[in-house]
Design a protein around this motif. Structure first.
Motif, PDB file in Angstrom:
ATOM      1  N   GLY A   1       1.570   4.458  -2.899  1.00 41.81           N
ATOM      2  CA  GLY A   1       1.450   5.888  -2.604  1.00 41.81           C
ATOM      3  C   GLY A   1       0.515   6.207  -1.462  1.00 41.81           C
ATOM      4  O   GLY A   1       0.253   7.374  -1.192  1.00 41.81           O
ATOM      5  N   TYR A   2      -0.017   5.196  -0.789  1.00 39.63           N
ATOM      6  CA  TYR A   2      -0.901   5.470   0.345  1.00 39.63           C
ATOM      7  C   TYR A   2      -0.052   5.740   1.588  1.00 39.63           C
ATOM      8  O   TYR A   2       0.084   4.896   2.484  1.00 39.63           O
ATOM      9  CB  TYR A   2      -1.851   4.293   0.577  1.00 39.63           C
ATOM     10  CG  TYR A   2      -2.832   4.096  -0.545  1.00 39.63           C
ATOM     11  CD1 TYR A   2      -3.938   4.943  -0.691  1.00 39.63           C
ATOM     12  CD2 TYR A   2      -2.645   3.075  -1.480  1.00 39.63           C
ATOM     13  CE1 TYR A   2      -4.826   4.778  -1.741  1.00 39.63           C
ATOM     14  CE2 TYR A   2      -3.532   2.904  -2.533  1.00 39.63           C
ATOM     15  CZ  TYR A   2      -4.619   3.754  -2.651  1.00 39.63           C
ATOM     16  OH  TYR A   2      -5.495   3.598  -3.688  1.00 39.63           O
ATOM     17  N   ASP A   3       0.522   6.928   1.619  1.00 42.02           N
ATOM     18  CA  ASP A   3       1.480   7.265   2.675  1.00 42.02           C
ATOM     19  C   ASP A   3       0.844   7.299   4.058  1.00 42.02           C
ATOM     20  O   ASP A   3       1.536   7.257   5.066  1.00 42.02           O
ATOM     21  CB  ASP A   3       2.101   8.651   2.391  1.00 42.02           C
ATOM     22  CG  ASP A   3       2.863   8.657   1.076  1.00 42.02           C
ATOM     23  OD1 ASP A   3       3.322   7.568   0.682  1.00 42.02           O
ATOM     24  OD2 ASP A   3       2.965   9.727   0.458  1.00 42.02           O
ATOM     25  N   GLN A   4      -0.497   7.412   4.089  1.00 49.11           N
ATOM     26  CA  GLN A   4      -1.165   7.525   5.391  1.00 49.11           C
ATOM     27  C   GLN A   4      -1.260   6.181   6.113  1.00 49.11           C
ATOM     28  O   GLN A   4      -1.598   6.128   7.285  1.00 49.11           O
ATOM     29  CB  GLN A   4      -2.570   8.151   5.208  1.00 49.11           C
ATOM     30  CG  GLN A   4      -3.567   7.286   4.454  1.00 49.11           C
ATOM     31  CD  GLN A   4      -3.542   7.493   2.943  1.00 49.11           C
ATOM     32  OE1 GLN A   4      -2.478   7.498   2.325  1.00 49.11           O
ATOM     33  NE2 GLN A   4      -4.703   7.650   2.326  1.00 49.11           N
ATOM     34  N   VAL A   5      -0.949   5.081   5.419  1.00 45.12           N
ATOM     35  CA  VAL A   5      -1.088   3.746   6.038  1.00 45.12           C
ATOM     36  C   VAL A   5      -0.001   3.539   7.096  1.00 45.12           C
ATOM     37  O   VAL A   5       1.181   3.728   6.832  1.00 45.12           O
ATOM     38  CB  VAL A   5      -1.000   2.634   4.968  1.00 45.12           C
ATOM     39  CG1 VAL A   5      -0.929   1.253   5.638  1.00 45.12           C
ATOM     40  CG2 VAL A   5      -2.207   2.705   4.041  1.00 45.12           C
TER      41      VAL A   5
ATOM     42  N   LEU B   1       0.840  -1.200   0.000  1.00 42.20           N
ATOM     43  CA  LEU B   1       0.000   0.000   0.000  1.00 42.20           C
ATOM     44  C   LEU B   1       0.877   1.253   0.000  1.00 42.20           C
ATOM     45  O   LEU B   1       0.596   2.220  -0.716  1.00 42.20           O
ATOM     46  CB  LEU B   1      -0.934  -0.004   1.216  1.00 42.20           C
ATOM     47  CG  LEU B   1      -2.068  -1.033   1.158  1.00 42.20           C
ATOM     48  CD1 LEU B   1      -2.801  -1.100   2.490  1.00 42.20           C
ATOM     49  CD2 LEU B   1      -3.055  -0.700   0.032  1.00 42.20           C
ATOM     50  N   LEU B   2       1.964   1.225   0.779  1.00 47.36           N
ATOM     51  CA  LEU B   2       2.880   2.367   0.802  1.00 47.36           C
ATOM     52  C   LEU B   2       3.517   2.557  -0.571  1.00 47.36           C
ATOM     53  O   LEU B   2       3.660   3.683  -1.059  1.00 47.36           O
ATOM     54  CB  LEU B   2       3.958   2.163   1.880  1.00 47.36           C
ATOM     55  CG  LEU B   2       3.450   2.248   3.323  1.00 47.36           C
ATOM     56  CD1 LEU B   2       4.534   1.801   4.304  1.00 47.36           C
ATOM     57  CD2 LEU B   2       2.977   3.660   3.663  1.00 47.36           C
TER      58      LEU B   2
END
Lengths: 97, 232
Positions: free
Chosen positions: A45-49, A41-42
């Motif tokens: 680009g899902y940096d909020q994970v 996920l990171l």
């Protein structure tokens, strides 16, 4: 496997319930699959994970006289078979089927 | 050799017992409930009940497991290899549990094992600290136990085999699955029930290019021959 649709109708004084059970690794127990998915996920680009934990969802259709009896039976099933108490925890939700 | 639906190393173990060690042995189907007359019961590798739910979780409720539990309680020798180890953990005959390998991969490779306790029925033919080359093949071999259980295992010398490199050094790289403290095999408190993830039946003959597994099989054989299998 017995699908819900194959269950006979409720007997005298019995109600049909659906137990919704989540079995997850205890906090603190390493989850290599969850960690791998989190990294993916990171990478997307899902940096909020911050964390991913993977578990199992089981639906158990059962007969019982009431909601509490259904829950007690499901608790016993979790302790005996559905979860391994060394590494896993469980949450049970009971709803009328 | 206990056979569950989905066991797939049972014939390999029987081959070693009969053809390599020259001993009597037979398959015991998971519905059988009588283990009288046996010196040792082996739970072989494979995928009992398809590994559904968790490896070993369904197998532990097989009729034969009641007999295995009674056999173990009476001091009989029980050896669980790979899936057999997972069954012993689920059955509570050994402490702890297995997690998915830290690599999340099925690991099928050679490992080196250091004999940490050479006084068990399964390791008496080994030197303390001897390094054996034995292959592993599993997806859930990442041994887990809480800190108190791990401390207890170490204190009681119940960690029998540990993953090491070729030089006998305990390193993270030598650990194929992320197992706590590089644990490859543990024994119960009474010293008659051993579980290990590596496969000694896959390295017991020269034609296979590796005979290190013989140290474990020879241990078992000499233990039984020198006074029967009973430990307690």
């Amino acid at each position: 496997m017995i699908g819900l649709r194959h269950l006979p109708g409720a007997g005298q004084g019995q109600m049909l319930y659906s137990g919704r059970i989540h079995v997850t690794l205890k906090s603190g127990v390493l989850d290599p699959q969850g960690d791998t998915v989190a990294r993916s996920l990171l990478a997307l680009g899902y940096d909020q994970v911050k964390q991913v934990r993977i578990g199992k969802y089981l639906q158990v259709g059962l007969e019982a006289e009431g909601q509490e009896e259904a829950r007690a039976a499901l608790e016993e099933m979790c302790r005996q078979l559905l979860a391994n108490p060394v590494i896993e925890q469980y949450e049970i939700e009971v709803v009328p089927a | 050799m206990v056979v569950f639906p989905g066991s797939n190393c049972d014939a390999d173990v029987l081959h070693v017992v009969q053809q390599v060690l020259g001993q009597e042995g037979r398959f015991v189907w998971h519905r059988e409930e009588d283990l009288s007359g046996f010196d040792c019961v082996v739970l072989p590798g494979g995928f009992s009940y398809g590994d559904y739910l968790r490896p070993g979780a369904i197998a532990r409720f097989s009729p034969v497991m009641r007999a295995v539990t009674a056999f173990a309680a009476a001091g009989g020798l029980v050896l669980g290899i790979c899936n057999g180890f997972q069954v012993l953990l689920e059955a509570g005959l050994l402490p702890g549990a297995m997690l998915v390998n830290d690599s999340v991969q099925f690991r099928c490779l050679e490992t080196w094992l250091r004999v940490e306790n050479a006084a068990t029925p399964f390791t008496v033919a080994c030197r303390p600290g001897q390094v054996l080359r034995v292959p592993v093949a599993h997806h859930e071999g990442n041994y887990y136990a809480d800190p108190a259980t791990l401390a207890e295992l170490e204190a009681q010398a119940q960690v029998v085999l540990r993953y090491v490199n070729q030089n006998g050094e305990e390193t993270p790289e030598a650990n194929p699955n992320g197992s706590a403290r590089n644990i490859a095999g543990i024994i119960n408190r009474y010293g008659n029930v051993l579980g290990l993830m590596p496969h000694p039946e896959r390295c017991a003959e020269p034609i296979l290019g590796n005979t290190d597994g013989r140290y474990l099989w020879n241990s078992l054989l000499s233990w039984v021959q020198q006074g029967g299998g009973r430990v307690v």
